[in-house]
Motif scaffolding. Structure first.
Motif, PDB file in Angstrom:
ATOM      1  N   LEU A  23       0.835  -1.196   0.000  1.00 54.56           N
ATOM      2  CA  LEU A  23       0.000   0.000   0.000  1.00 54.56           C
ATOM      3  C   LEU A  23       0.870   1.246   0.000  1.00 54.56           C
ATOM      4  CD1 LEU A  23      -2.721   1.521   0.343  1.00 54.56           C
ATOM      5  CD2 LEU A  23      -2.475   1.161   2.813  1.00 54.56           C
ATOM      6  N   ALA A  24       1.851   1.306   0.869  1.00 53.92           N
ATOM      7  CA  ALA A  24       2.733   2.473   0.943  1.00 53.92           C
ATOM      8  C   ALA A  24       3.477   2.680  -0.370  1.00 53.92           C
ATOM      9  CB  ALA A  24       3.711   2.323   2.103  1.00 53.92           C
ATOM     10  N   ARG A  25       3.841   1.585  -1.045  1.00 55.87           N
ATOM     11  CA  ARG A  25       4.555   1.687  -2.327  1.00 55.87           C
ATOM     12  C   ARG A  25       3.702   2.347  -3.410  1.00 55.87           C
ATOM     13  NH1 ARG A  25       9.185   1.392  -4.172  1.00 55.87           N
ATOM     14  NH2 ARG A  25       8.946  -0.290  -5.641  1.00 55.87           N
ATOM     15  N   CYS A  26       2.397   2.312  -3.271  1.00 49.42           N
ATOM     16  CA  CYS A  26       1.535   3.013  -4.232  1.00 49.42           C
ATOM     17  C   CYS A  26       1.666   4.529  -4.079  1.00 49.42           C
ATOM     18  CB  CYS A  26       0.074   2.619  -4.033  1.00 49.42           C
ATOM     19  SG  CYS A  26      -0.304   0.954  -4.584  1.00 49.42           S
ATOM     20  N   PHE A  27       2.129   4.959  -2.931  1.00 50.70           N
ATOM     21  CA  PHE A  27       2.204   6.386  -2.642  1.00 50.70           C
ATOM     22  C   PHE A  27       3.631   6.919  -2.653  1.00 50.70           C
ATOM     23  CE2 PHE A  27      -1.783   4.974  -0.842  1.00 50.70           C
ATOM     24  CZ  PHE A  27      -2.652   5.962  -1.234  1.00 50.70           C
ATOM     25  N   VAL A  28       4.634   6.085  -2.378  1.00 52.52           N
ATOM     26  CA  VAL A  28       6.029   6.535  -2.358  1.00 52.52           C
ATOM     27  C   VAL A  28       6.859   5.652  -3.278  1.00 52.52           C
ATOM     28  CG1 VAL A  28       5.843   7.470  -0.015  1.00 52.52           C
ATOM     29  CG2 VAL A  28       6.678   5.154  -0.322  1.00 52.52           C
ATOM     30  N   ASP A  29       7.890   6.224  -3.884  1.00 51.51           N
ATOM     31  CA  ASP A  29       8.716   5.495  -4.847  1.00 51.51           C
ATOM     32  C   ASP A  29       9.737   4.575  -4.200  1.00 51.51           C
ATOM     33  OD1 ASP A  29       7.550   6.571  -7.150  1.00 51.51           O
ATOM     34  OD2 ASP A  29       8.801   8.356  -7.033  1.00 51.51           O
ATOM     35  N   ASP A  30      10.187   4.908  -3.019  1.00 48.45           N
ATOM     36  CA  ASP A  30      11.291   4.224  -2.367  1.00 48.45           C
ATOM     37  C   ASP A  30      10.783   3.094  -1.469  1.00 48.45           C
ATOM     38  OD1 ASP A  30      13.675   3.584  -1.088  1.00 48.45           O
ATOM     39  OD2 ASP A  30      13.757   5.437   0.082  1.00 48.45           O
ATOM     40  N   ARG A  31      11.246   1.870  -1.730  1.00 49.89           N
ATOM     41  CA  ARG A  31      10.815   0.724  -0.921  1.00 49.89           C
ATOM     42  C   ARG A  31      11.226   0.880   0.541  1.00 49.89           C
ATOM     43  NH1 ARG A  31       8.751  -4.147  -1.024  1.00 49.89           N
ATOM     44  NH2 ARG A  31       9.497  -5.741   0.383  1.00 49.89           N
ATOM     45  N   THR A  32      12.425   1.399   0.768  1.00 50.70           N
ATOM     46  CA  THR A  32      12.890   1.596   2.143  1.00 50.70           C
ATOM     47  C   THR A  32      11.987   2.576   2.872  1.00 50.70           C
ATOM     48  OG1 THR A  32      15.165   1.136   1.466  1.00 50.70           O
ATOM     49  CG2 THR A  32      14.865   2.272   3.569  1.00 50.70           C
ATOM     50  N   SER A 109       1.469   6.680 -12.086  1.00 48.38           N
ATOM     51  CA  SER A 109       1.492   8.117 -12.361  1.00 48.38           C
ATOM     52  C   SER A 109       0.075   8.677 -12.458  1.00 48.38           C
ATOM     53  CB  SER A 109       2.256   8.378 -13.664  1.00 48.38           C
ATOM     54  OG  SER A 109       2.221   9.738 -13.984  1.00 48.38           O
ATOM     55  N   ALA A 110      -0.781   7.952 -13.138  1.00 43.87           N
ATOM     56  CA  ALA A 110      -2.178   8.394 -13.258  1.00 43.87           C
ATOM     57  C   ALA A 110      -2.864   8.386 -11.891  1.00 43.87           C
ATOM     58  CB  ALA A 110      -2.929   7.496 -14.245  1.00 43.87           C
ATOM     59  N   LEU A 111      -2.599   7.367 -11.083  1.00 40.71           N
ATOM     60  CA  LEU A 111      -3.167   7.310  -9.735  1.00 40.71           C
ATOM     61  C   LEU A 111      -2.731   8.506  -8.907  1.00 40.71           C
ATOM     62  CD1 LEU A 111      -2.803   3.588  -8.628  1.00 40.71           C
ATOM     63  CD2 LEU A 111      -4.906   4.937  -8.602  1.00 40.71           C
ATOM     64  N   ARG A 112      -1.462   8.846  -8.989  1.00 36.84           N
ATOM     65  CA  ARG A 112      -0.931   9.959  -8.207  1.00 36.84           C
ATOM     66  C   ARG A 112      -1.484  11.298  -8.663  1.00 36.84           C
ATOM     67  NH1 ARG A 112       5.185   7.601  -7.600  1.00 36.84           N
ATOM     68  NH2 ARG A 112       4.656   6.091  -5.972  1.00 36.84           N
ATOM     69  N   GLY A 113      -1.999  11.329  -9.879  1.00 40.39           N
ATOM     70  CA  GLY A 113      -2.604  12.559 -10.386  1.00 40.39           C
ATOM     71  C   GLY A 113      -4.047  12.752  -9.956  1.00 40.39           C
ATOM     72  N   LEU A 114      -4.647  11.720  -9.374  1.00 33.65           N
ATOM     73  CA  LEU A 114      -6.035  11.821  -8.921  1.00 33.65           C
ATOM     74  C   LEU A 114      -6.126  12.671  -7.652  1.00 33.65           C
ATOM     75  CD1 LEU A 114      -7.304   8.125  -9.215  1.00 33.65           C
ATOM     76  CD2 LEU A 114      -7.852  10.046 -10.716  1.00 33.65           C
ATOM     77  N   PRO A 115      -7.271  13.290  -7.439  1.00 28.40           N
ATOM     78  CA  PRO A 115      -7.495  13.949  -6.144  1.00 28.40           C
ATOM     79  C   PRO A 115      -7.339  12.926  -5.019  1.00 28.40           C
ATOM     80  CG  PRO A 115      -9.187  14.598  -7.703  1.00 28.40           C
ATOM     81  CD  PRO A 115      -8.392  13.492  -8.353  1.00 28.40           C
TER      82      PRO A 115
END
Length: 179
Positions: A23-32, A109-115
């Protein structure tokens, strides 16, 4: 930490830990950073477990902490929650290799562009496969609001991905080139 808090954290970590990192990876690029966010979420759960009246809601509480921490992470542009780089780079996981796949990058990228609410609802529904009720509980929304955010989010995603597909098929890499 009381013994009941230990048991709750251990049980939830075993049941939800890997999914929360995803879930967190959907919001941040870095696995760590994603792993750090999840670790911080479990720490907060352990500190505040007494606030949870219904133990069945603990997983939803954890998901909402992870989403909020990821938002804060992105807002502040932090390298990690602890302001440190890993001592050694982690071996790349299969998940990291899959993230390089072009279509996945386009979707993320499209997900991150959503409200915000639309993105949260879409990720929880289609990535974690939560029910409408679980999403509503996690985000503190009514089920009808969740359905509305899902419909709008999916409509926006479809339109964004179709535009990207048209640009890719015409070889155009910039919206300016289409004019």
């Amino acid at each position: 930490m009381r013994p009941d808090a230990d048991a709750l954290v251990i049980t939830l970590f075993r049941a939800e830990g890997a999914r929360l990192v995803q879930l967190a990876r959907c919001f941040v690029d870095d696995r760590t950073a994603a792993e750090d966010l999840v670790q911080e979420a479990f720490l907060r759960l352990a500190r505040n477990h007494h606030r949870i009246n219904d133990q069945g809601r603990a997983a939803a509480y954890l998901r909402s902490i992870v989403i909020n921490l990821a938002r804060d992470h992105n807002r502040r542009g932090l390298v990690s929650l602890r302001h440190r780089l890993p001592a050694e780079p982690d071996d790349r996981s299969a998940e990291d290799h899959a993230a390089e796949d072009e279509s996945r990058r386009e979707v993320i990228s499209a997900l991150r562009g959503l409200p915000r609410r639309q993105r949260d609802c879409v990720v929880l529904r289609y990535y974690l496969e939560l029910s409408i009720g679980d999403i509503a509980g996690t985000l503190g929304l009514s089920p009808n609001s969740v359905k509305t955010h899902l419909q709008r989010g999916l409509r926006s995603l479809k339109a964004d991905l179709e535009v990207h597909a048209r640009r890719s098929s015409t070889g155009s890499s910039s919206p300016m080139m289409e004019s």
